[in-house]
Each structure stands twice: as C-alpha cells, then as structure tokens.
Design an enzyme around this catalytic site. Sequence first.
Site, PDB file in Angstrom:
ATOM      1  N   ASP A  14       0.662  -1.013   0.207  1.00 19.73           N
ATOM      2  CA  ASP A  14       0.093   0.184  -0.041  1.00 19.73           C
ATOM      3  C   ASP A  14       0.870   1.283   0.042  1.00 19.73           C
ATOM      4  O   ASP A  14       0.590   2.333   0.608  1.00 19.73           O
ATOM      5  CB  ASP A  14      -0.682  -0.021   1.134  1.00 19.73           C
ATOM      6  N   GLU A 183     -11.498   0.067  -3.649  1.00 23.20           N
ATOM      7  CA  GLU A 183     -10.402   0.565  -2.488  1.00 23.20           C
ATOM      8  C   GLU A 183      -9.525   1.668  -2.722  1.00 23.20           C
ATOM      9  O   GLU A 183      -9.493   1.460  -3.890  1.00 23.20           O
ATOM     10  CB  GLU A 183     -10.864  -0.780  -1.683  1.00 23.20           C
TER      11      GLU A 183
HETATM   12  C1  6LW Z   1      -5.797  -2.263   2.282  1.00 26.85           C
HETATM   13  C2  6LW Z   1      -6.532  -2.129   0.531  1.00 26.85           C
HETATM   14  C3  6LW Z   1      -5.688  -2.835   0.353  1.00 26.85           C
HETATM   15  O1  6LW Z   1      -6.773  -1.340   3.024  1.00 26.85           O
HETATM   16  O2  6LW Z   1      -4.914  -4.086   1.229  1.00 26.85           O
HETATM   17  O3  6LW Z   1      -4.455  -3.642  -1.540  1.00 26.85           O
HETATM   18  C4  6LW Z   1      -5.510  -3.780   2.591  1.00 26.85           C
HETATM   19  N1  6LW Z   1      -5.394  -3.477  -1.248  1.00 26.85           N
HETATM   20  O4  6LW Z   1      -6.055  -1.139  -0.236  1.00 26.85           O
HETATM   21  C5  6LW Z   1      -4.674  -4.279   3.392  1.00 26.85           C
HETATM   22  O5  6LW Z   1      -3.488  -3.696   2.781  1.00 26.85           O
END
Ligand code: 6LW
Length: 525
Positions: A14, A183
């Site tokens: 991230d 996300e």
């Molecule tokens: C994070 C989400 C993700 O909150 O994995 O790859 C989760 N993306 O955005 C945990 O790192």
Amino acid sequence: MKYTNPILPGFHPDPSICRVGGDFYLVTSSFEYFPGLPLFHSTDLVHWEQINHILDRDSQFTLTTEAPNHFGIYAPTLRYHDGIYYCIVTNVGGPAGGNFFVYTTDPYSAWSDPVWLPFGGIDPSLFFDDDGKVYYSGTDKNIFISELVLSRSTTADGSVQLHCDHVGEQVYAWDGSGGNNPEGPHLYKINGMYYLMIAEGGTEYCHMVTIARSQSVYGPYEPCPHNPVLTNRSTDLPIKAVGHADLVEDQNGNWWAVCLGIRPLGYPFRHNLGRETMLVPVVWQQGWPVMGMNHDGHVDAEIEVWLQAKTAQLPGAQTTSGAPAKNSRYIPGSSYTDSFNTTSMHPSWNTIYNPDKALYEFTQNGLILHGNENALSSQEKKSLVCRRQEHFDFTARLTLCIKNLPENGEAGLAIYMNNQHHYELAMIRHNQKRCLIIRRQIGSLWAVENTIEYDSDTVLLQLTGSRERYSFAYSASESAPLVTVGSGETQYLTTEAGGCFTGNYIALYAANTDAICKKFVYEVE
Ligand code: 6LW
C-alpha cells in the site's frame, strides 16, 4: 534510466508517495508491527533510505492482538501541503481502531499525536484543492468523498497544531469498473480535472488499478476507456497482483506510480515476502494516464525508460529538507549487521504490537530478551524482535547467550509468518539438559524435528533462505564449523498457506528465560 522492481523489497504494501522539491517521501502499511508506518526518502525514486517511522509511540496508536496479519495499521496516504506533511491512515480492530491523521513540519522528526476523524471504513486519503478546500476519500464498501474543515493554531513554543473542525457529507463518488473490493482511493487535480484512482479485484492475483475523472470533485466521474490502467493479471510477468497505486510527478514533469505487487516463489503461486513496493512510469495521453514501460499497463521486473531530457538532473536536484543526518537510517534490501551495542533499536527492527518494555532491553552489551510465558505460538505479547525477510536468498546469523536456562525456557532464531506458521532453531532446556532443537509449526501441526545436546551457554544460530527451503545450522562460535540441523519447505510459510496481509520476518525470540543477543547478521549476495 534503468531500474529493477521491487524498489522496496519485502513486506511493504500500500505505498503512498509525495514530492517536496527534489525530495520524495514514501510510506507503507505495517499492520501489527511496531513502530508503525516506515517512512522512506529518495531523490531519484529508485534508491530509498528508511528515515523514520511515522507512528513510534503509544500515544499515537494501540495495536490489537486480535488477528495477526489481518489487523493493525492499514493503507496510509502521505501528502504535503503548505509546509506540513500529513499521513492519514486506519488502525483496524480493537477498541483503539479508526481513521486518523498525524502531521509534522519535519518528516525526520517525531510526528504529531492523532487527529481522529469520524469515518468508518479503510484506506483514507487526503486531497488539497487549489481553492483551499480539503477532501477526504475513503473506502466504506464503496468509495466516498467528504470535505474536511481543518484549522491551524500555534502553541507557545511555536509548533503548529492542526484540528478538524467539521466534516462534510459522505458522497459516494464512483464504485469502480465492476471489480470486487473497490478500495484504496486517491484523488488528484491534474490540468484542472479531478481524477479518482482506486484499486479493484482484491489484493490478490486479479488486483488492478482503475481511474475516473470529473470536472467537479464530487463527480459525476467518467471512467477511463482503457481501465484497468495497471494490472498484471493473466500475464506471464514475474510480478503479480499489482494494484493499490499512488501517482507522483517528478520535478522535471515526468509522472510515476508506486504500487504494490508480489513475487511468487514459483508455480502454483505462493508468496512469502509479502506485498512489495514497485515503481512504474506513467505518461498522459488524451487526458488519461498510460502506465508501464511499454505503455501496456503492466509492471515489469526490469524497467528501462527514456525520460524527458531535462530529467538528467533528477537525482538530488534541490533538497528542501536540509534535515540533520540521523545516525540510524536503513537502506532497504541491504546486508546489515547489528552488534547490539547501542541503547536504541535500529529502524529495521520491529516488535509485534506496542512493545512491553519488560520484554526487551537494548543495552550497550547486547539486546536482552526477557522472555515471558508466551512462546512463539501465542498471539499475545511476547519477547520477539524481528526484521523483514527482503530476499528469497539470504543468510541470517544470530549469536545468542543464555546464562541461566530454566527447564522449558527457550530462545532462538525463527522464520516467522505469524504465531501459527513459523520454523525455529532454539536453545532449550528439556529434561535437565541444554539442547538445540528445530521446531516447525504449520497451522495446528507442529513437531520438534531434531534435538541435539549442546552444553554451552553461547551459540551461533544460522538461518538460510531460498525459494525452496529454509535451512538451519549452528556453530559454537564464529570461527567454528557450522553443523546443519535441518530445514523446512518455504511454501508452507506463505500468505496462501496461512498468512494474510503481511510477509515473513526473521525473528529473535525468548520464552520463559532471559537471553542476550550479541550479534545479528543479515547477508545477501
Ligand atoms: C488495503 C487495501 C488493500 O487496505 O489491501 O491492496 C488492504 N489493497 O487497500 C490491506 O493492505
């Protein structure tokens, strides 16, 4: 310019990046490990140095012991605006969980205590508009945007304090291109347009980055016609699962994205190093970002890019921080020796959860592990100091001394995915005898696979990693010959076999005894 991915090897997911003059700063998630949010600096985007941890004290965060590898500090965003560095993040799980930001005027120094924000969900991001307004974007099943009204005050000693006076309505702006788990949003304004870039497909092998744009901050957002703009799904490329990206423009007008990706051990895919940080060149065509060395939306392991001519000056252009050198920086991915002769913890070391000072003591004569009753398999606080495994092939050596070893006391060197998945070479006392053992735990299965009587209080323990096996050996001293003790398959200490969001750590630990770590070496070719 030529470089190889990952730019930050080992568990560094991230990534979020910002530029201040000629300096780039980058932060990654840290989950249950302490200190939290390792902070890196670079002047050329390829060579990074860890300068700090943004979360380094109990008043900033309390990590829950609830769910190893699943909870803790998720997905930060790093931004700089008007003299202040901001890092916004979620602490997931436990009574102290929630979304907050911390800030500083000097990234090399301590960051503030949290300013809590009344939003649920994860993956918060900040955006500073050119009209002075500030926006929060986050993920709460879908992607939302909300205005934040922040104010500043100055304390008697002249330091800046920030407050959140008001939060606006949560506007659900875009739910992505149809992939699962939209996300990781980041909002930007580029050439007068608002861009909302997100991750979709889950942080696994179908992971991808998609983007949409709008003339107004709350939308409506028009998706990019060539979404996903970045993905390695369904390719033969060695880096997989790329996603969760953040954009940055260098001081010469070239654009880049940092993102996470994984390097599986082989086929079928399993990975032990966690999600790592990658760098991808970006160009803009018809108002949309086109990513990858070959403009194909992929992340290659070796990248060669022809940058705008003026980029010849990129390394070290003008450094704005002028920060005093800190005596304990770390270059990720480098060989490293710790002689444990200072009273501070080197930035490459972590503990699990907020440290209980009764469990560790950094002294000038060694790191003393005060083992409590919690052995490696416990998910509670235990005496464990660990650092990331950054390479498939490495050698780690620990010189360990246990003066008085009680029955069932033990201390040693482990390769550690979580409390249920680890292999260790330990000195123990069993049936009134000092021994060295190899123990392996894979889920609910565990076994002591070799026991060797060993009648001395000092030992050198060695762990060697490869894509196939973790192997253990010991010797009586640095000059004595090494004796092989055993090994275990690498593939059972992988995210797919029993982990989640984190990667493997090399751990020094003790239970039911005191042990002194005299020297630790991490060696890569
Ligand atoms: C994070 C989400 C993700 O909150 O994995 O790859 C989760 N993306 O955005 C945990 O790192």
